[in-house]
Enzyme design. Sequence first.
Site, PDB file in Angstrom:
ATOM      1  N   ASN A  87      -8.342  -3.717  -2.183  1.00 42.61           N
ATOM      2  CA  ASN A  87      -9.554  -3.133  -2.133  1.00 42.61           C
ATOM      3  C   ASN A  87     -10.102  -1.401  -1.706  1.00 42.61           C
ATOM      4  O   ASN A  87     -11.526  -0.901  -1.908  1.00 42.61           O
ATOM      5  CB  ASN A  87     -10.419  -3.495  -0.559  1.00 42.61           C
ATOM      6  CG  ASN A  87      -9.465  -2.594   0.596  1.00 42.61           C
ATOM      7  OD1 ASN A  87      -8.004  -2.362   0.732  1.00 42.61           O
ATOM      8  ND2 ASN A  87      -9.891  -2.194   1.363  1.00 42.61           N
ATOM      9  N   HIS A  88      -9.555  -0.308  -2.028  1.00 43.29           N
ATOM     10  CA  HIS A  88      -9.606   0.804  -2.584  1.00 43.29           C
ATOM     11  C   HIS A  88      -9.234   1.468  -3.694  1.00 43.29           C
ATOM     12  O   HIS A  88      -9.659   2.747  -3.603  1.00 43.29           O
ATOM     13  CB  HIS A  88      -8.334   2.025  -1.321  1.00 43.29           C
ATOM     14  CG  HIS A  88      -8.304   1.748  -0.044  1.00 43.29           C
ATOM     15  ND1 HIS A  88      -9.511   2.951   0.579  1.00 43.29           N
ATOM     16  CD2 HIS A  88      -8.583   0.724   0.866  1.00 43.29           C
ATOM     17  CE1 HIS A  88      -9.415   2.746   2.015  1.00 43.29           C
ATOM     18  NE2 HIS A  88      -8.765   1.860   1.968  1.00 43.29           N
ATOM     19  N   ASP A 114       0.697  -1.069   0.074  1.00 44.63           N
ATOM     20  CA  ASP A 114      -0.241   0.225   0.272  1.00 44.63           C
ATOM     21  C   ASP A 114       1.346   1.470  -0.083  1.00 44.63           C
ATOM     22  O   ASP A 114       1.297   1.048   0.442  1.00 44.63           O
ATOM     23  CB  ASP A 114      -1.009  -0.038   1.169  1.00 44.63           C
ATOM     24  CG  ASP A 114      -1.475  -1.005   1.805  1.00 44.63           C
ATOM     25  OD1 ASP A 114      -0.942  -2.091   1.178  1.00 44.63           O
ATOM     26  OD2 ASP A 114      -2.809  -0.747   2.254  1.00 44.63           O
TER      27      ASP A 114
END
Length: 513
Positions: A310-311, A249
């Site tokens: 997921n973002h 991330d």
Amino acid sequence: MSTPTAADRAKALERKNEGNVFVKEKHFLKAIEKYTEAIDLDSTQSIYFSNRAFAHFKVDNFQSALNDCDEAIKLDPKNIKAYHRRALSCMALLEFKKARKDLNVLLKAKPNDPAATKALLTCDRFIREERFRKAIGGAENEAKISLCQTLNLSSFDANADLANYEGPKLEFEQLYDDKNAFKGAKIKNMSQEFISKMVNDLFLKGKYLPKKYVAAIISHADTLFRQEPSMVELENNSTPDVKISVCGDTHGQFYDVLNLFRKFGKVGPKHTYLFNGDFVDRGSWSCEVALLFYCLKILHPNNFFLNRGNHESDNMNKIYGFEDECKYKYSQRIFNMFAQSFESLPLATLINNDYLVMHGGLPSDPSATLSDFKNIDRFAQPPRDGAFMELLWADPQEANGMGPSQRGLGHAFGPDITDRFLRNNKLRKIFRSHELRMGGVQFEQKGKLMTVFSAPNYCDSQGNLGGVIHVVPGHGILQAGRNDDQNLIIETFEAVEHPDIKPMAYSNGGFGL
């Protein structure tokens, strides 16, 4: 519920106060430990549960935060903070009707609370949009047009930002299909020089590209992503001089991304990068990170890769800031193009037939295989269940078997699940991201799984390192108690300074504590 002794009450209060200190220092995981110790000593105090809920929320354990708020409210129905924290946890879990009920309770007690008012408006907007989607049924998907693949570049020509633009220039090719309809755009002259000037002359000075440039970049990158399978396969066994670097991330932390490339090297024929999702949201330079990554994909299509996180989804972008940032810096249309390009991103990457890389974790279906991942139809928003969602949302746990997720979406999978999947699919390890790790990279589940997180000092608050995993067959660096794989090198990096703009600075969602 047993009645605690006076001594236990006193010890519990001490642990709670220690937890409060850790919260002030933004050491939320340590705070959770202290609040848990307090609850173990005295489970009659509502504030202990609501305080732990706050800490859980700060590390994205939304289901755990919600559960603690439930207990806090049961113990004290007048605990207004617990209602607020439960509402925000429900919002994070996309349960907007439940959140609205708690926000109304909060606003009845505190009618002028600005954060609650803003959050309520966000809930109302999501509920209206959901009603609209249900009202039109399946027509929305049937009528959905790819903005990236039908882009008409000339529609941006009248924009003032283009006429006033004095930055580095791009040349475009308008593409057409066999019926002479618009078919997106292609960048004809993407170069390292353009990327360097875009970064140094524009982004680092708080300036933006013209919307026509952004649209063309998204359209071209989207075409490249669409050409890739749902599970990309990379290989450097036969080219040992080529390094593959896997990053986790980055969440819009643009200055840390630039530092990552400075520290570990630029993308090129001898250095392939894979960023494992969640490159937008949270950080306030998500547009800059996404555009840098898309430009690198155009310039180095065979040496720069992105997995979806997921973002990279509509609901997350509405809540965690990317949509509002796009609208502030560019336009709603540009956000819509980004959103559709996210649907084209692959869901997983297989390296050397040894290492499987996905953002979240393993699916709950024990019979799942790599072939199943290849066959996922990914060109949509993530569903609420199934392998597609689980690849983006699942987390590892220490206990064997499957368990509930602290986040509320996906599930937690144990070391036995990982071991079985590796054996069945003849793999060495799983690489995943999705969770902060203080050391940047963490070996888990007896070394069979590694979590890599590349946003140092996450959200300007966590004090963690960023990490990178380099895949270098036969040239790894073994580390006692850490790296047991001769094909891997683990490196970390610290956060760097950036302009004084807080995380989610452009968000209008009222989503925060």
